[in-house]
Motif scaffolding. Structure first.
Motif, PDB file in Angstrom:
ATOM      1  N   GLU A 138      56.918  56.649  13.073  1.00  0.00           N
ATOM      2  CA  GLU A 138      57.301  57.675  12.093  1.00  0.00           C
ATOM      3  C   GLU A 138      56.754  59.043  12.503  1.00  0.00           C
ATOM      4  O   GLU A 138      57.437  60.063  12.389  1.00  0.00           O
ATOM      5  CB  GLU A 138      56.809  57.305  10.696  1.00  0.00           C
ATOM      6  CG  GLU A 138      57.150  58.317   9.631  1.00  0.00           C
ATOM      7  CD  GLU A 138      58.650  58.490   9.392  1.00  0.00           C
ATOM      8  OE1 GLU A 138      59.037  59.548   8.856  1.00  0.00           O
ATOM      9  OE2 GLU A 138      59.434  57.597   9.743  1.00  0.00           O
ATOM     10  N   PHE A 139      55.528  59.075  12.988  1.00  0.00           N
ATOM     11  CA  PHE A 139      54.936  60.324  13.452  1.00  0.00           C
ATOM     12  C   PHE A 139      55.764  60.920  14.590  1.00  0.00           C
ATOM     13  O   PHE A 139      56.064  62.117  14.596  1.00  0.00           O
ATOM     14  CB  PHE A 139      53.489  60.091  13.911  1.00  0.00           C
ATOM     15  CG  PHE A 139      52.822  61.312  14.442  1.00  0.00           C
ATOM     16  CD1 PHE A 139      52.279  62.257  13.591  1.00  0.00           C
ATOM     17  CD2 PHE A 139      52.742  61.534  15.819  1.00  0.00           C
ATOM     18  CE1 PHE A 139      51.664  63.401  14.080  1.00  0.00           C
ATOM     19  CE2 PHE A 139      52.134  62.673  16.322  1.00  0.00           C
ATOM     20  CZ  PHE A 139      51.596  63.606  15.450  1.00  0.00           C
ATOM     21  N   ASP A 140      56.142  60.084  15.565  1.00  0.00           N
ATOM     22  CA  ASP A 140      56.945  60.561  16.691  1.00  0.00           C
ATOM     23  C   ASP A 140      58.311  61.056  16.232  1.00  0.00           C
ATOM     24  O   ASP A 140      58.810  62.066  16.733  1.00  0.00           O
ATOM     25  CB  ASP A 140      57.104  59.455  17.736  1.00  0.00           C
ATOM     26  CG  ASP A 140      55.798  59.149  18.460  1.00  0.00           C
ATOM     27  OD1 ASP A 140      54.875  59.993  18.422  1.00  0.00           O
ATOM     28  OD2 ASP A 140      55.706  58.058  19.055  1.00  0.00           O
ATOM     29  N   ARG A 141      58.918  60.345  15.272  1.00  0.00           N
ATOM     30  CA  ARG A 141      60.210  60.783  14.733  1.00  0.00           C
ATOM     31  C   ARG A 141      60.094  62.152  14.076  1.00  0.00           C
ATOM     32  O   ARG A 141      60.910  63.040  14.304  1.00  0.00           O
ATOM     33  CB  ARG A 141      60.714  59.765  13.696  1.00  0.00           C
ATOM     34  CG  ARG A 141      61.837  58.889  14.179  1.00  0.00           C
ATOM     35  CD  ARG A 141      62.501  58.117  13.059  1.00  0.00           C
ATOM     36  NE  ARG A 141      61.607  57.462  12.117  1.00  0.00           N
ATOM     37  CZ  ARG A 141      61.118  56.232  12.275  1.00  0.00           C
ATOM     38  NH1 ARG A 141      61.430  55.518  13.327  1.00  0.00           N
ATOM     39  NH2 ARG A 141      60.316  55.722  11.376  1.00  0.00           N
ATOM     40  N   GLN A 142      59.072  62.322  13.264  1.00  0.00           N
ATOM     41  CA  GLN A 142      58.884  63.598  12.568  1.00  0.00           C
ATOM     42  C   GLN A 142      58.546  64.721  13.541  1.00  0.00           C
ATOM     43  O   GLN A 142      58.938  65.871  13.335  1.00  0.00           O
ATOM     44  CB  GLN A 142      57.796  63.464  11.487  1.00  0.00           C
ATOM     45  CG  GLN A 142      58.192  62.578  10.337  1.00  0.00           C
ATOM     46  CD  GLN A 142      59.431  63.082   9.625  1.00  0.00           C
ATOM     47  OE1 GLN A 142      59.621  64.281   9.433  1.00  0.00           O
ATOM     48  NE2 GLN A 142      60.300  62.160   9.251  1.00  0.00           N
ATOM     49  N   THR A 143      57.826  64.407  14.607  1.00  0.00           N
ATOM     50  CA  THR A 143      57.521  65.404  15.633  1.00  0.00           C
ATOM     51  C   THR A 143      58.796  65.880  16.312  1.00  0.00           C
ATOM     52  O   THR A 143      58.978  67.080  16.559  1.00  0.00           O
ATOM     53  CB  THR A 143      56.547  64.819  16.677  1.00  0.00           C
ATOM     54  OG1 THR A 143      55.349  64.403  16.001  1.00  0.00           O
ATOM     55  CG2 THR A 143      56.187  65.830  17.744  1.00  0.00           C
TER      56      THR A 143
END
Length: 79
Positions: free
Chosen positions: A51-56
């Motif tokens: 999720e962090f990578d997606r939001q980044t």
């Protein structure tokens, strides 16, 4: 969230580091430590790495769009 294996490893490390006089209750301590760690970690506002990578990625795309719009606006203001 921490994977269950990591949580168990952390609880085991806590139990292994008990003073010698408390080693008899190490199994019970390890179980209670695991429970406490899990409940406290659930209270934290954490996201998965995915999720962090997606939001980044979304943020990077948005930032690029804003920069393009700023450049376009600057060109229009210059006219």
């Amino acid at each position: 969230m921490l994977p269950p294996q990591k949580l168990e490893q952390l609880a085991r490390q806590l139990a292994d580091n008990l003073p010698p006089g408390l080693k008899a209750g190490a199994d019970e301590f390890e179980q209670k430590a695991r429970t406490v760690l899990q409940s406290q970690l659930m209270k934290l506002d954490l996201v998965s790495r995915e999720e962090f990578d997606r939001q980044t990625a979304v943020l990077a795309k948005t930032r690029a769009m804003v920069e393009q719009l700023e450049a376009r606006l600057s060109q229009l203001e210059d006219k």
